[in-house]
Design a protein around this motif. Structure first.
Motif, PDB file in Angstrom:
ATOM      1  N   ILE A   2      11.303  55.051  44.387  1.00 34.15           N
ATOM      2  CA  ILE A   2      11.409  56.411  43.698  1.00 34.15           C
ATOM      3  C   ILE A   2      12.478  57.268  44.057  1.00 34.15           C
ATOM      4  O   ILE A   2      12.866  57.460  45.269  1.00 34.15           O
ATOM      5  CB  ILE A   2      10.043  57.348  43.996  1.00 34.15           C
ATOM      6  N   PHE A   3      13.585  57.502  43.186  1.00 30.53           N
ATOM      7  CA  PHE A   3      14.896  58.133  43.544  1.00 30.53           C
ATOM      8  C   PHE A   3      14.833  59.572  43.013  1.00 30.53           C
ATOM      9  O   PHE A   3      14.197  59.797  42.196  1.00 30.53           O
ATOM     10  CB  PHE A   3      15.922  57.660  42.579  1.00 30.53           C
ATOM     11  N   ARG A  14      16.007  58.165  48.103  1.00 29.08           N
ATOM     12  CA  ARG A  14      15.025  57.147  47.796  1.00 29.08           C
ATOM     13  C   ARG A  14      13.855  57.075  48.557  1.00 29.08           C
ATOM     14  O   ARG A  14      14.178  56.899  49.832  1.00 29.08           O
ATOM     15  CB  ARG A  14      15.814  55.906  47.627  1.00 29.08           C
ATOM     16  N   PHE A  15      12.517  56.977  48.155  1.00 31.62           N
ATOM     17  CA  PHE A  15      11.368  56.741  48.499  1.00 31.62           C
ATOM     18  C   PHE A  15      10.795  55.371  48.183  1.00 31.62           C
ATOM     19  O   PHE A  15      10.645  54.913  47.276  1.00 31.62           O
ATOM     20  CB  PHE A  15      10.471  57.834  48.274  1.00 31.62           C
ATOM     21  N   TRP A  25      21.566  59.420  50.726  1.00 26.50           N
ATOM     22  CA  TRP A  25      22.893  59.392  50.666  1.00 26.50           C
ATOM     23  C   TRP A  25      23.570  60.613  50.241  1.00 26.50           C
ATOM     24  O   TRP A  25      23.057  61.332  49.474  1.00 26.50           O
ATOM     25  CB  TRP A  25      23.286  58.191  49.503  1.00 26.50           C
ATOM     26  N   ASP A  26      24.318  61.242  50.984  1.00 23.72           N
ATOM     27  CA  ASP A  26      25.439  62.133  50.916  1.00 23.72           C
ATOM     28  C   ASP A  26      26.102  61.864  49.683  1.00 23.72           C
ATOM     29  O   ASP A  26      26.953  60.856  49.645  1.00 23.72           O
ATOM     30  CB  ASP A  26      26.168  62.571  51.924  1.00 23.72           C
ATOM     31  N   LEU A  27      26.314  62.983  48.835  1.00 23.25           N
ATOM     32  CA  LEU A  27      27.365  62.801  47.677  1.00 23.25           C
ATOM     33  C   LEU A  27      28.603  63.381  48.098  1.00 23.25           C
ATOM     34  O   LEU A  27      28.657  64.336  49.005  1.00 23.25           O
ATOM     35  CB  LEU A  27      26.474  63.296  46.385  1.00 23.25           C
ATOM     36  N   PRO A  59      22.856  51.547  45.716  1.00 26.73           N
ATOM     37  CA  PRO A  59      22.043  51.575  47.091  1.00 26.73           C
ATOM     38  C   PRO A  59      22.237  50.574  48.072  1.00 26.73           C
ATOM     39  O   PRO A  59      22.071  50.620  49.220  1.00 26.73           O
ATOM     40  CB  PRO A  59      20.615  51.849  46.475  1.00 26.73           C
ATOM     41  N   ALA A  60      22.434  49.262  47.258  1.00 25.68           N
ATOM     42  CA  ALA A  60      22.530  48.115  48.060  1.00 25.68           C
ATOM     43  C   ALA A  60      23.986  48.316  49.167  1.00 25.68           C
ATOM     44  O   ALA A  60      23.951  47.643  50.287  1.00 25.68           O
ATOM     45  CB  ALA A  60      22.971  46.885  47.217  1.00 25.68           C
ATOM     46  N   THR A  61      25.083  48.865  48.728  1.00 22.42           N
ATOM     47  CA  THR A  61      26.178  48.940  49.674  1.00 22.42           C
ATOM     48  C   THR A  61      26.607  50.388  50.132  1.00 22.42           C
ATOM     49  O   THR A  61      27.439  50.567  50.779  1.00 22.42           O
ATOM     50  CB  THR A  61      27.501  48.568  48.534  1.00 22.42           C
TER      51      THR A  61
END
Length: 167
Positions: A2-3, A14-15, A25-27, A59-61
């Motif tokens: 869940i994002f 992300r949960f 993740w900081d934007l 999200p992977a990188t």
């Protein structure tokens, strides 16, 4: 997974239900995501309501990119993605426009409207429907021609969100 768009915290979270854990993740400064949408490849797209951008998080990188709207603002708000993932449509509430992002090239095209475009949905025929909350109308954009039409709603209805049914 869940994002979650964390607008005031300027993050995407992300949960993971399996592990009961969060990752954040900081934007980029000022992004302030209003909405988040995850495509079939797992890329999280955000509307940078604070700085007039569309964000792309892998999200992977952890790679984060921003695509600035041509008008440089407009309050990107809500998104809808074509089935093939090639086009991301979004509303620009304070800019009175609807935007189209080519997800491969990052090119954004804007279409003028009115009424503070808010919610958005794509129908089976590929037309873009959006709520014009301040005008008590629905806007309809034909992407093939760029033609706009509208559907009046009762005074005071202030449509906000919408969803397209399979038919």
């Amino acid at each position: 997974s869940i994002f979650i768009s964390v607008m005031q915290g300027n993050k995407v979270a992300r949960f993971d239900p399996a592990t009961q854990t969060f990752k954040e993740w900081d934007l980029p400064a000022g992004h302030h995501p209003h909405g988040v949408l995850v495509d079939r490849k797992g890329i999280a797209w955000t509307t940078g309501n604070g700085n007039g951008t569309i964000g792309r998080l892998d999200p992977a990188t952890g790679d984060i990119r921003e695509y600035r709207t041509p008008s440089g603002g407009g309050g990107p708000h809500t998104m809808a993605l074509t089935d093939d993932g090639a086009t991301l449509w979004f509303t620009l509430q304070s800019g009175n426009r609807v935007g189209r992002l080519d997800t491969a090239s990052g090119k954004i095209t804007e279409y003028p409207s009115s009424g503070g475009p808010y919610g958005i949905a794509l129908d089976k025929a590929g037309k873009v429907w959006f709520c014009r909350m301040g005008d008590d109308k629905l806007g309809i954009l034909d992407p093939a021609s760029g033609a706009m039409s509208e559907l009046a709603m009762p005074d005071g209805s202030r449509p906000r969100r919408m969803a397209a049914a399979p038919d």
